[in-house]
Scaffold this active site. Structure first.
Site, PDB file in Angstrom:
ATOM      1  N   ASP A  29      -8.223  -2.953   3.021  1.00  0.00           N
ATOM      2  CA  ASP A  29      -6.953  -3.287   2.217  1.00  0.00           C
ATOM      3  C   ASP A  29      -6.225  -3.960   2.952  1.00  0.00           C
ATOM      4  O   ASP A  29      -5.530  -3.661   4.129  1.00  0.00           O
ATOM      5  CB  ASP A  29      -6.215  -1.817   1.853  1.00  0.00           C
ATOM      6  CG  ASP A  29      -4.968  -2.139   1.318  1.00  0.00           C
ATOM      7  OD1 ASP A  29      -4.652  -3.215   0.805  1.00  0.00           O
ATOM      8  OD2 ASP A  29      -4.343  -1.061   1.164  1.00  0.00           O
ATOM      9  N   CYS A  68      -7.068  -1.411   7.271  1.00  0.00           N
ATOM     10  CA  CYS A  68      -5.992  -1.955   6.647  1.00  0.00           C
ATOM     11  C   CYS A  68      -4.955  -2.694   7.408  1.00  0.00           C
ATOM     12  O   CYS A  68      -4.585  -2.306   8.601  1.00  0.00           O
ATOM     13  CB  CYS A  68      -4.988  -0.682   6.130  1.00  0.00           C
ATOM     14  SG  CYS A  68      -3.432  -1.186   4.961  1.00  0.00           S
ATOM     15  N   SER A  90       0.947  -1.252   0.133  1.00  0.00           N
ATOM     16  CA  SER A  90       0.069  -0.011   0.078  1.00  0.00           C
ATOM     17  C   SER A  90       1.023   1.092   0.136  1.00  0.00           C
ATOM     18  O   SER A  90       1.721   1.279   0.893  1.00  0.00           O
ATOM     19  CB  SER A  90      -0.806  -0.068   1.152  1.00  0.00           C
ATOM     20  OG  SER A  90      -1.684  -1.195   1.480  1.00  0.00           O
ATOM     21  N   TRP A 110      -4.206  -8.058   3.717  1.00  0.00           N
ATOM     22  CA  TRP A 110      -3.349  -9.003   3.143  1.00  0.00           C
ATOM     23  C   TRP A 110      -3.094 -10.275   4.063  1.00  0.00           C
ATOM     24  O   TRP A 110      -3.374 -10.195   5.209  1.00  0.00           O
ATOM     25  CB  TRP A 110      -1.973  -8.393   2.722  1.00  0.00           C
ATOM     26  CG  TRP A 110      -1.178  -7.700   3.811  1.00  0.00           C
ATOM     27  CD1 TRP A 110      -0.312  -8.514   4.886  1.00  0.00           C
ATOM     28  CD2 TRP A 110      -1.407  -6.323   4.133  1.00  0.00           C
ATOM     29  NE1 TRP A 110       0.073  -7.386   5.813  1.00  0.00           N
ATOM     30  CE2 TRP A 110      -0.558  -6.306   5.372  1.00  0.00           C
ATOM     31  CE3 TRP A 110      -1.995  -5.463   3.546  1.00  0.00           C
ATOM     32  CZ2 TRP A 110      -0.198  -4.913   5.999  1.00  0.00           C
ATOM     33  CZ3 TRP A 110      -1.775  -4.170   4.293  1.00  0.00           C
ATOM     34  CH2 TRP A 110      -0.951  -3.850   5.508  1.00  0.00           C
TER      35      TRP A 110
END
Length: 692
Positions: free
Chosen positions: A690, A645, A473, A692
């Protein structure tokens, strides 16, 4: 003057529109006619040149999708056969590999099958062609991966958007029989979302589902999932692709060929791929995952304090003059290199010199395709050192297909037998434990079987996957840093279950990168921008909530730089809450001074930091959210945005549960209405993640 000459003069007079009178000698006739011939010839010549030029400037272009030649070739291939189209949506190449392997097996099993493998991105040039083309499909198989937080892969995004947004088509795919195999990871919330949605929509719009959608789980052994799905598929395809007399007879056993490239050894005097690449000037071209842009590292610094036993790197790529543009909230893809230590170990295990210059090709010398191999990971001559450093994933656990390829080239029979067993159905549990659970890297496995030294064409096609870009990001805003792309990266370093110290490829490269501010001959990397929907509200006065512990702070740093720039331009900003988390204020409170300055400038309304290692009990961002439940509910219920995030498997799940609790308790809703409201927030684009 002769009668022939008189006739000629009359002709010239009529063409030119003049009269020469009666007293014209033969010599004059010759002069006149010769001049006329020269002028006439010049006119013809100029006309011809003009015509030729117009042909060059305005060529007749037949769009590829409408090419008569393509249609003729397809009709010829289908003569007496049944068309089978295998589509793939891939991010790392696994779905593409499965699609090509499936195509080879379908060809081997069914003589009447005319198989075509199609990249979903290449299926139609324009979106309005999808419907026309899909109507012509009668038998289609889809290999589709789910990427990120339930998103389609880059190459399937356009098709997915078109197919999911067209809700008024009704029943129009009655002619289509289909099967879907999804590639995902069960650790993520939206496990195989794309495959499931595609399956539902195809069925709703009239398609006939041949087998239940396959749910491949990359967290375990996705190859076993694929094999199990195929075993359900074959009986259905038997009914469609075998003659009535053959349906009940057993199929011919199929053994997949080991993919390979044709390898060519070159004279060392030829420039290698990396040398050529490093000499390229950055032009006005579009950069993407297949065409990255070389950029220098301008700044690199450690963000953790000296007391920390971990590391977090702030790195800035210099994009001046490259033509690269990005927006706040986008991702940057970075192609890093394996360390020299890893490359040297790989060279020894292969038994090849690292300065060997070679090239690999997916076709034979006569131009015919070799088979199911993926496109080569690099073009042109390349040293083995460069190939292993830049293009080869050496540290991930090997797939079963890689073990089979190693077995085929193991000189010791006992090693070959053991490798075949690990890749077999009987050895499924041992493979799961010895390779997957133990996180054994490809290099560790090769070291256990030293007699297995595959040729380079086999190694790059069947054993070692391509080294994938790492996505980050972006932690800057182009309003603040138009010529820089900032990255905030935690170093991946620690023991694996086998005792090996695992060092993350890209984070280790960033840790060791030498910036331009320290040395003119600085570190560089090929990068590209991946667009994201993780954006600030269009109206800056809309209130926002940001939740980002650790490096999850990265995109919010970009958000805050953007808000600062807007504020300096006189724009009125809405409230902004930032929930940040780290272990200890004295160790890993990254960007502390910047965040405090954003508070002082009014860019952040309130900064709430959870320190998980300072008090008697661990405190995380979700605990801070509970403390601010009333304020969060007020912002959400009045049209505000919530951004999360960071880690998908732990933090994002905990925050999601906390959000449910806040909505239910503060809104006085039952669990069903709570679920509906949270989904509505997501559908409206007001709850964005966002992860991961």
């Amino acid at each position: 003057m002769s009668s022939g000459g008189s006739d000629l003069v009359r002709f010239v007079e009529s063409v030119l529109g003049v009269s020469f009178g009666d007293s014209v000698s033969d010599s004059v006739v010759v002069i006149i006619t010769t001049s006329f011939a020269v002028v006439f010839g010049l006119v013809l010549f100029i006309s011809k040149r003009s015509s030729d030029r117009s042909k060059v400037v305005k060529p007749l272009v037949v769009p590829r999708s409408l090419s008569v030649k393509d249609e003729e070739d397809e009709s010829e291939a289908l003569a007496g056969k049944t068309k089978v189209t295998i589509f793939y949506g891939t991010q790392t190449g696994t779905a593409e590999g499965f699609a090509k392997a499936l195509a080879e097996e379908v060809k081997a099993r069914y003589e009447k099958a005319a198989v075509k493998v199609v990249d979903l991105d290449d299926y139609a040039v324009e979106d309005d062609q999808y419907e026309e083309k899909l109507k012509k499909e009668t038998l289609a198989l889809f290999m589709v991966a789910t990427y990120g937080d339930g998103e389609p892969t880059d190459n399937s995004a356009r098709f997915y958007k078109w197919f999911t947004e067209g809700n008024e088509r009704g029943i129009w795919l009655q002619q289509l029989s289909y099967g879907i195999f999804g590639l995902g990871n069960r650790q993520y919330e939206h496990f195989n979302k794309i495959a499931k949605e595609l399956d539902d929509l195809l069925c709703e719009q009239g398609g006939k589902r041949l087998v239940p959608v396959g749910l491949g789980d990359d967290d375990q052994c996705i190859e076993d999932d694929f094999s199990a799905w195929k075993e359900l598929l074959w009986p259905e395809l038997d009914q469609l692709l075998r003659d009535e007399d053959d349906v009940n007879s057993p199929s011919t056993p199929y053994t997949a060929a080991i993919p390979e490239y044709r390898s060519v050894i070159h004279d060392p005097s030829i420039a290698s791929v990396k040398d050529k690449f490093s000499n390229l000037a950055n032009g006005n071209v579009s950069f993407d995952v297949h065409h990255p842009c070389r950029v220098d590292v301008a700044v690199q610094k450690e963000l953790h304090k000296a007391e920390s036993d971990r590391s977090c790197i702030h790195l800035e790529f210099d994009i001046t003059g490259t033509g690269i543009i990005y927006e706040t909230g986008d991702h940057v893809g970075v192609y890093a290199e394996n360390s020299n230590e890893i490359v040297e170990e790989a060279g020894k295990l292969l038994g090849q010199p690292l300065d060997l210059l070679f090239s690999i090709h997916a076709d034979n010398e006569d131009g015919t395709a070799i088979g199911s191999s993926l496109p080569p990971p690099f073009l042109g001559p390349c040293t083995l050192h460069t190939a292993l450093a830049c293009y080869t994933d050496l540290l991930s656990p090997p797939k079963k297909a890689a073990l089979l390829a190693l077995a085929a080239h193991a000189r010791e029979p006992s090693e070959a037998e053991r490798l075949r067993y690990l890749s077999s159905q009987q050895g499924k549990d041992e493979y799961s434990q010895w390779v997957i659970a133990s996180q054994r890297s490809l290099l560790e496995v090769m070291a256990e079987f030293p007699s297995a030294k595959p040729p380079l064409g086999i190694f790059f096609a069947a054993v070692a996957p391509r080294l994938q870009p790492r996505y980050y990001s972006i932690s800057s805003s182009p309003r603040y840093a138009p010529n820089r792309v900032h990255v905030t990266c935690a170093l991946v370093y620690g023991p694996s279950p086998t005792g090996r110290i695992h060092k993350g490829v890209c984070s280790t490269w960033m840790k060791n990168a030498v910036p331009l501010e320290k040395r003119h001959d600085c570190s560089w990397a090929p990068i590209f921008i991946r667009t994201s929907n993780f954006k600030l509200p269009a109206n800056p006065s809309t209130p926002i909530i940001m939740v980002g512990p650790g490096t999850g702070l990265a995109p919010f740093r970009g958000f805050l730089q953007e808000r600062m720039a807007l504020k300096e331009d006189g724009t009125q900003l809405g409230p902004a809450l930032l929930f940040f988390g780290c272990r200890n204020r004295q160790m890993d409170f990254i960007y502390e001074d910047e965040l405090n300055n954003f508070v002082a400038q009014g860019v952040i309304s309130e900064l709430l930091v959870a320190f998980s290692r300072e008090g008697p009990q661990k405190e995380y961002v979700q605990h801070k959210m509970v403390d601010k439940a009333a304020e969060i509910w007020s912002i959400i219920s009045q049209g505000g945005y919530l951004y999360v995030c960071g880690d998908a498997k732990g933090m994002a799940r905990d925050v999601h549960r906390t959000l449910h609790t806040i909505v239910q308790e503060q809104g006085g809703l039952d669990s069903s209405k709570t679920e509906s409201m949270v989904k509505k927030l997501q559908m409206e684009g007001r709850y964005l993640r966002d992860v991961w």
